[in-house]
Scaffold this active site. Structure first.
Site, PDB file in Angstrom:
ATOM      1  N   GLN A  88       0.840  -1.194   0.000  1.00 24.31           N
ATOM      2  CA  GLN A  88       0.000   0.000   0.000  1.00 24.31           C
ATOM      3  C   GLN A  88       0.878   1.249   0.000  1.00 24.31           C
ATOM      4  O   GLN A  88       0.385   2.355  -0.120  1.00 24.31           O
ATOM      5  CB  GLN A  88      -0.858   0.036   1.265  1.00 24.31           C
ATOM      6  CG  GLN A  88      -1.848  -1.098   1.368  1.00 24.31           C
ATOM      7  CD  GLN A  88      -2.443  -1.152   2.763  1.00 24.31           C
ATOM      8  OE1 GLN A  88      -3.458  -0.541   3.039  1.00 24.31           O
ATOM      9  NE2 GLN A  88      -1.807  -1.881   3.652  1.00 24.31           N
ATOM     10  N   HIS A 106      -1.485   1.885  -4.189  1.00 29.54           N
ATOM     11  CA  HIS A 106      -1.946   3.263  -3.998  1.00 29.54           C
ATOM     12  C   HIS A 106      -1.070   4.289  -4.705  1.00 29.54           C
ATOM     13  O   HIS A 106      -1.073   5.456  -4.340  1.00 29.54           O
ATOM     14  CB  HIS A 106      -2.023   3.584  -2.499  1.00 29.54           C
ATOM     15  CG  HIS A 106      -3.072   2.787  -1.799  1.00 29.54           C
ATOM     16  ND1 HIS A 106      -3.034   2.488  -0.463  1.00 29.54           N
ATOM     17  CD2 HIS A 106      -4.199   2.210  -2.276  1.00 29.54           C
ATOM     18  CE1 HIS A 106      -4.095   1.771  -0.143  1.00 29.54           C
ATOM     19  NE2 HIS A 106      -4.813   1.577  -1.221  1.00 29.54           N
ATOM     20  N   CYS A 117      -4.601  11.518 -20.053  1.00 33.19           N
ATOM     21  CA  CYS A 117      -4.391  10.212 -20.708  1.00 33.19           C
ATOM     22  C   CYS A 117      -3.883   9.135 -19.753  1.00 33.19           C
ATOM     23  O   CYS A 117      -3.818   7.963 -20.124  1.00 33.19           O
ATOM     24  CB  CYS A 117      -3.441  10.353 -21.896  1.00 33.19           C
ATOM     25  SG  CYS A 117      -1.706  10.562 -21.422  1.00 33.19           S
ATOM     26  N   GLY A 172       3.048  -4.536   8.755  1.00 29.77           N
ATOM     27  CA  GLY A 172       2.868  -3.093   8.937  1.00 29.77           C
ATOM     28  C   GLY A 172       1.615  -2.504   8.339  1.00 29.77           C
ATOM     29  O   GLY A 172       1.642  -1.407   7.803  1.00 29.77           O
TER      30      GLY A 172
END
Ligand code: NAD
Ligand code: ZN
Length: 231
Positions: A88, A106, A117, A172
């Protein structure tokens, strides 16, 4: 497809000096997540949002990977086709430790993305030039970060990887943004490593739970993965 998925969150980079959402740190304290990390903030709060990510890029240039990133890079080097790295995190600490093919769910901080685009442009740790536009279509550019409330196209690859996964490692992640418990129920072995309990995680669904710093837990995790792959 990889038998082992190593899924990570902000906690794995904490010991490198990048704070998680919950820790307090100058950057996160100065801004509210709703103002710089939520769908729409590039419209109503564009300059502050871009400044925030400029500061995060600068901060990223001043930190280095930690022992957990390096241990995972070494493990991947030994078993390249068996290990999928999914994170992430938007930092590049896995890559700098030598990891390959890291799936960033992310986005990726050293990159900008064209708002028209979708083409991405690497800018490293530099500030985003405000008048710099997309080389392909001259569209305006934004940080290549998935904000809250925006589509996250890479999630599809997480679901694909989890279909093949037999051994899930989570390092984590509090489970507040992406819930992984239901995946843990469907794999042969699952290891959860966080600093402390999270209200968003049901620790009983995991085969092993390690509440320690990632750098202190990683050797045990690597050993378990190696044993599994050597079976
Ligand atoms: P989170 O901040 O919600 O939770 C962090 C988790 O890491 C907690 O469960 C905590 O117990 C654990 N932790 C803290 N220090 C640790 C350590 N030294 N070793 C092991 N575990 C440790 O993080 P999240 O679940 O990743 O969700 C936050 C969101 O914020 C993500 O979407 C991510 O994209 C973003 N984010 C990314 C970064 C980064 O790229 N480095 C930093 C902050 C936030
Ligand atoms: Zn473009």
């Amino acid at each position: 497809m990889a038998k082992v998925v190593i899924f990570s969150g902000a906690g794995i980079s904490a010991e490198s000096g990048l704070s998680t959402f919950r820790d307090s740190d100058g950057l996160w304290e100065k801004y509210r997540i709703e103002e710089i990390c939520t769908h729409g903030c590039l419209n109503w709060n564009r300059e502050n949002t871009l400044t925030f990510y400029d500061a995060r890029r600068e901060q990223l240039s001043s930190v280095t990977p930690n022992a957990a990133h390096y241990a995972i890079a070494k493990l991947q080097e030994q078993y390249p086709s068996d290990i999928a790295l999914i994170t992430q995190n938007v930092d590049d600490l896995f890559e700098r430790a030598g990891c390959k093919d890291v799936l960033h769910l992310h986005g990726f901080l050293p990159r900008l993305r064209c708002e028209v685009c979708g083409k991405t442009h690497l800018i490293g740790y530099t500030k985003q030039e405000r008048d710099f536009t997309c080389k392909s279509c001259h569209g305006s550019l934004r940080p290549d970060i998935v904000f809250f409330g925006e589509a996250a196209p890479m999630y599809e690859h997480l679901y694909e990887a989890m279909e093949e996964c037999q051994f899930l490692v989570i390092i984590g992640s509090s489970g507040n943004v992406i819930a992984m418990d239901h995946f843990a129920l469907h794999v042969k072995v699952s290891i959860l490593n966080n600093l402390e309990k999270s209200e968003a995680i049901n620790e009983r669904v995991y085969t092993k739970v390690i509440y320690k710093k990632a750098t202190e837990a990683v050797d045990e995790i690597v050993l378990d993965v190696e044993r599994f792959l050597q079976l």
